[in-house]
Design a protein around this motif. Structure first.
Motif, mmCIF file in Angstrom:
data_model
loop_
_atom_site.group_PDB
_atom_site.id
_atom_site.type_symbol
_atom_site.label_atom_id
_atom_site.label_comp_id
_atom_site.label_asym_id
_atom_site.label_seq_id
_atom_site.Cartn_x
_atom_site.Cartn_y
_atom_site.Cartn_z
ATOM 1 N N TRP A 146 29.449 -17.863 17.709
ATOM 2 C CA TRP A 146 28.205 -17.689 16.954
ATOM 3 C C TRP A 146 27.080 -17.204 17.839
ATOM 4 C CZ3 TRP A 146 27.573 -16.978 12.031
ATOM 5 C CH2 TRP A 146 28.550 -17.444 11.156
ATOM 6 N N VAL A 147 27.098 -17.582 19.123
ATOM 7 C CA VAL A 147 26.100 -17.048 20.060
ATOM 8 C C VAL A 147 26.225 -15.529 20.095
ATOM 9 C CG1 VAL A 147 25.416 -16.918 22.490
ATOM 10 C CG2 VAL A 147 26.011 -19.126 21.485
ATOM 11 N N GLU A 148 27.466 -15.035 20.164
ATOM 12 C CA GLU A 148 27.697 -13.590 20.204
ATOM 13 C C GLU A 148 27.284 -12.932 18.888
ATOM 14 O OE1 GLU A 148 29.850 -11.609 23.034
ATOM 15 O OE2 GLU A 148 28.130 -12.851 23.514
ATOM 16 N N LEU A 149 27.528 -13.641 17.778
ATOM 17 C CA LEU A 149 27.264 -13.064 16.454
ATOM 18 C C LEU A 149 25.777 -13.047 16.123
ATOM 19 C CD1 LEU A 149 29.091 -11.967 14.214
ATOM 20 C CD2 LEU A 149 29.035 -14.183 13.139
ATOM 21 N N LEU A 150 25.017 -13.996 16.679
ATOM 22 C CA LEU A 150 23.600 -14.116 16.318
ATOM 23 C C LEU A 150 22.651 -13.715 17.441
ATOM 24 C CD1 LEU A 150 23.750 -17.580 14.506
ATOM 25 C CD2 LEU A 150 23.726 -15.338 13.443
ATOM 26 N N GLY A 151 23.196 -13.352 18.601
ATOM 27 C CA GLY A 151 22.359 -12.993 19.743
ATOM 28 C C GLY A 151 21.535 -11.735 19.482
ATOM 29 N N PRO A 152 20.565 -11.446 20.357
ATOM 30 C CA PRO A 152 19.660 -10.314 20.149
ATOM 31 C C PRO A 152 20.376 -8.971 20.012
ATOM 32 C CG PRO A 152 18.948 -11.669 22.006
ATOM 33 C CD PRO A 152 20.294 -12.175 21.587
ATOM 34 N N ARG A 153 21.536 -8.795 20.689
ATOM 35 C CA ARG A 153 22.215 -7.500 20.642
ATOM 36 C C ARG A 153 23.149 -7.370 19.442
ATOM 37 N NH1 ARG A 153 25.704 -7.672 25.342
ATOM 38 N NH2 ARG A 153 25.574 -9.878 24.891
ATOM 39 N N ALA A 154 23.388 -8.497 18.757
ATOM 40 C CA ALA A 154 24.398 -8.502 17.701
ATOM 41 C C ALA A 154 23.906 -7.754 16.461
ATOM 42 C CB ALA A 154 24.757 -9.937 17.343
ATOM 43 N N PRO A 155 24.842 -7.174 15.676
ATOM 44 C CA PRO A 155 24.459 -6.404 14.484
ATOM 45 C C PRO A 155 23.661 -7.213 13.476
ATOM 46 C CG PRO A 155 26.866 -6.735 14.632
ATOM 47 C CD PRO A 155 26.282 -7.137 15.938
ATOM 48 N N LEU A 156 24.007 -8.508 13.317
ATOM 49 C CA LEU A 156 23.278 -9.321 12.328
ATOM 50 C C LEU A 156 21.801 -9.430 12.678
ATOM 51 C CD1 LEU A 156 25.426 -12.411 11.266
ATOM 52 C CD2 LEU A 156 24.443 -10.629 9.834
ATOM 53 N N SER A 157 21.518 -9.619 13.982
ATOM 54 C CA SER A 157 20.119 -9.708 14.412
ATOM 55 C C SER A 157 19.415 -8.374 14.203
ATOM 56 C CB SER A 157 20.041 -10.113 15.889
ATOM 57 O OG SER A 157 20.596 -11.378 16.073
ATOM 58 N N GLY A 158 20.151 -7.265 14.448
ATOM 59 C CA GLY A 158 19.580 -5.927 14.233
ATOM 60 C C GLY A 158 19.150 -5.760 12.789
ATOM 61 N N LEU A 159 19.996 -6.242 11.879
ATOM 62 C CA LEU A 159 19.706 -6.158 10.447
ATOM 63 C C LEU A 159 18.451 -6.961 10.121
ATOM 64 C CD1 LEU A 159 20.979 -5.092 7.740
ATOM 65 C CD2 LEU A 159 21.892 -7.398 7.475
ATOM 66 N N ALA A 160 18.390 -8.193 10.654
ATOM 67 C CA ALA A 160 17.240 -9.059 10.394
ATOM 68 C C ALA A 160 15.968 -8.464 10.992
ATOM 69 C CB ALA A 160 17.486 -10.456 10.962
ATOM 70 N N GLN A 161 16.113 -7.793 12.157
ATOM 71 C CA GLN A 161 14.951 -7.161 12.789
ATOM 72 C C GLN A 161 14.422 -6.025 11.922
ATOM 73 O OE1 GLN A 161 16.545 -6.059 16.571
ATOM 74 N NE2 GLN A 161 16.561 -8.160 17.326
ATOM 75 N N SER A 162 15.349 -5.188 11.412
ATOM 76 C CA SER A 162 14.901 -4.036 10.634
ATOM 77 C C SER A 162 14.336 -4.464 9.284
ATOM 78 C CB SER A 162 16.056 -3.041 10.450
ATOM 79 O OG SER A 162 17.130 -3.677 9.809
ATOM 80 N N LEU A 163 14.773 -5.618 8.796
ATOM 81 C CA LEU A 163 14.216 -6.123 7.547
ATOM 82 C C LEU A 163 12.879 -6.825 7.780
ATOM 83 C CD1 LEU A 163 17.370 -7.571 5.726
ATOM 84 C CD2 LEU A 163 16.024 -5.570 5.065
ATOM 85 N N GLY A 164 12.532 -7.008 9.075
ATOM 86 C CA GLY A 164 11.265 -7.645 9.395
ATOM 87 C C GLY A 164 11.298 -9.153 9.274
#
Lengths: 312, 281
Positions: A146-164
């Motif tokens: 989950w660290v890998e899945l939710l870390g800053p470089r992970a795609p899920l975080s990218g999605l959350a970043q772009s959604l603001g």
């Protein structure tokens, strides 16, 4: 007549008592080595841990005499600098996180369990096995995944970043949210298994009877299905809520220093900057809350009248 | 009976269950994908096994693997012996009438390691071994103290497995061996051990799994020279927040667990079917 009855009764009772005694001795001889091992290597050590909670803090965090209640004052938030709310917040956070995680596992477990029990009997064990299987992998590997899945470089975080949802350059971790996900992921099987055991024995004729009486869907569930699964649900709540409250790996790896929980707070008193009496006092408070929770829970379930089949 | 559930609800169950199953495996799958990351070098665009290569040539990892296996096998052997004796005693020597603290106390003691939170378990051991070491010089933190702690949680689980197996047996079996003049020891050796053999093997394998899966208790009882695989992974994550090499190691541990579980599932299914066939003919 009376004398005959008493002599009739005392004789076998006496024989049974000596037979019981002989059996008890054999029990203690065969189980003895294992029992001695557990007493020496767990019961004595935990008694020492409880005792340390009432001792003074030495130079290197090691316990010293005299006996004192200072560690508990420290737990309550009092120090030389006055009162701070840090520990209270940590305790509340642990309680709330474990409560929400338990609630989510219940919401997820019911559909999954009813999905499984409405399949063909041959594939049910396999579907259940697939729910349990991830929990057999090492807990560090699981939390790390989950660290890998939710870390800053992970795609899920990218999605959350772009959604603001989260500021750029930050991950979904470490947050309260990531700890909650880790806890839910860890303990979902502990809710599914007892619930499955209860639901598999479900008496469907009750549901049929209800349908024949034109009961609505929700009414059918609450009146005919839910009471039958209650023992499994209660066992599941105990199996999830208690370990989630004291979990140490998930808050440490997925929450870091930002999301402190009881487990990681206690552990740090024995690793980073040792303060054994303070750590022991924190442990005692955690155990008191666990036992208190269990007692309150048991009272509640007894009043609901469904606690007979539950584990504790 | 599934016909009782209307189509719309059935679709709802499926709609929740499929995402749950996906979420259960997504993190593990992602680790595996990351572990095939390209090697640092000229052709850094293709998936590769280079991190597995690094792993198998890392002396630290190999040493950790050896320690993990050593710890698991030796502690499981001791745990199985102690646990079997406890399970046997609890099952065979029950009170003839009523009960008493002499009979209830042993089962309470056996349940304690199972219900105690592993953090409290680990910290108690840390303090205890520390005291013993500073008082006597014995039991310095290392594989020995880890092994002692592992036996403490393995034995109760083995006891439960053996107890369950014995409960499923016909009590007349033991009467019969008694009638044939087998004394307690002979009966244990020639009757009990053979009939509980599946439970012994199952308990031993369970003890090995418990040992390899444990992190918290190992963490608090380990010393500088006793880094096992889970401890190695933890310290690597704490130090640099993970790496493709750790992903490769994690993938192999996941694959091993899933492989063993599926093998066991297929094996028990086949044996059950064979038994069922034999029972009908």
């Amino acid at each position: 007549m009376p004398s005959e009855i008493t002599s009739d009764k005392t004789k076998p009772a006496h024989a049974a008592r000596s037979e019981n005694m002989a059996r008890a001795i054999r029990l203690w001889i065969t189980a003895g080595p294992g029992l001695a091992w557990i007493i020496l290597f767990l019961i004595v050590p935990s008694a020492i841990l409880l005792g340390i909670g009432f001792m003074s803090n030495g130079d290197y965090g090691s316990p010293h005499l005299p006996l004192t209640l200072d560690p508990f004052k420290e737990v309550a938030g009092f120090s030389i600098l006055g009162w701070a709310d840090g520990n209270l917040i940590t305790l509340l956070r642990s309680l709330v996180q474990s409560f929400i995680a338990t609630f989510i596992t219940v919401l997820l477990a019911y559909p999954v369990v009813f999905f499984i029990i409405t399949r063909r009997p041959e594939i049910r064990p396999l579907l259940l096995l697939f729910v349990i299987l991830p929990s057999w992998t090492n807990q560090v590997v699981r939390a790390y995944a989950w660290v890998e899945l939710l870390g800053p470089r992970a795609p899920l975080s990218g999605l959350a970043q772009s959604l603001g949802l989260i500021p750029p350059n930050l991950g979904l971790m470490p947050t309260n949210f990531s700890v909650l996900i880790g806890l839910t992921y860890n303990y979902l099987p502990y809710m599914v298994v007892p619930l499955y055991a209860a639901a598999e024995k479900l008496d469907w004729s009750l549901v049929e009877a209800g349908r024949d009486l034109y009961a609505s869907g929700p009414r059918l569930f609450w009146a005919a299905v839910f009471p039958q699964t209650l023992p499994g649900l209660l066992s599941g709540i105990i199996l999830v809520a208690i370990p989630a409250f004291g979990d140490y790996i998930v808050p440490t790896l997925l929450g870091g220093n930002r999301v402190l929980m009881m487990g990681s707070l206690i552990a740090s008193q024995f690793t980073e900057t040792p303060n054994w009496p303070y750590g022991a006092a924190l442990t005692i408070i955690m155990l008191l809350f666990t036992c208190g929770g269990l007692i309150v829970f048991r009272r509640m379930t007894k009043r609901l009248g469904g606690g007979d089949g539950a584990m504790l | 009976m599934s016909r009782i559930i209307p189509k719309s609800i059935e679709r709802g169950l499926l709609g929740v269950s499929i995402p749950v199953y996906i979420l259960l495996y997504a993190p593990l799958f992602l680790i595996a994908v990351f572990s095939f990351a390209p090697a640092p070098g000229p052709d850094h665009h293709t998936a590769s096994l280079s991190w597995y290569h690094t792993l198998f040539h890392d002396p630290q990892v190999l040493a950790a693997l050896r320690r993990s296996l050593q710890l698991a096998i030796i502690s499981a052997m001791i745990g199985t012996v102690l646990g079997t004796l406890m399970g046997f005693g609890l099952n065979r020597f029950r009170p003839q009438s009523g009960s008493g603290w002499l009979f209830t106390l042993p089962s309470l003691i056996i349940y304690l390691p199972i219900i105690m939170p592993s953090l409290v378990f680990g910290i108690s051991e840390l303090i205890f071994f520390n005291f013993v070491h500073s008082a006597t010089g014995l039991l310095s933190a290392g594989l020995l103290t880890m092994g002692i702690a592992h036996v403490t949680f393995q034995a109760p689980y083995v006891a439960l497995v053996v107890f369950a197996r014995l409960s499923g047996l016909d009590p007349n079996l033991f009467e019969a061996s008694h009638d044939l003049y087998a004394n307690g020891w002979k009966s244990f050796l020639y009757l009990t051990i053979p009939v509980i053999q599946p439970a012994l093997i199952g308990g031993f394998l369970l003890a090995i799994t418990l040992s390899i899966d444990d992190f918290t208790i190992s963490f608090f009882t380990s010393g500088p020279g006793s880094v096992t695989l889970p401890l190695y992974i933890y310290s690597a994550i704490a130090r640099k927040g993970g790496s493709p090499e750790i992903n490769a190691l994690g993938t192999m541990m996941i694959a091993a667990v899933i492989g063993i579980a599926l093998l066991q599932y297929v094996y028990t299914r086949r044996r059950d079917r064979q038994l069922a066939v034999r029972g009908t003919t």
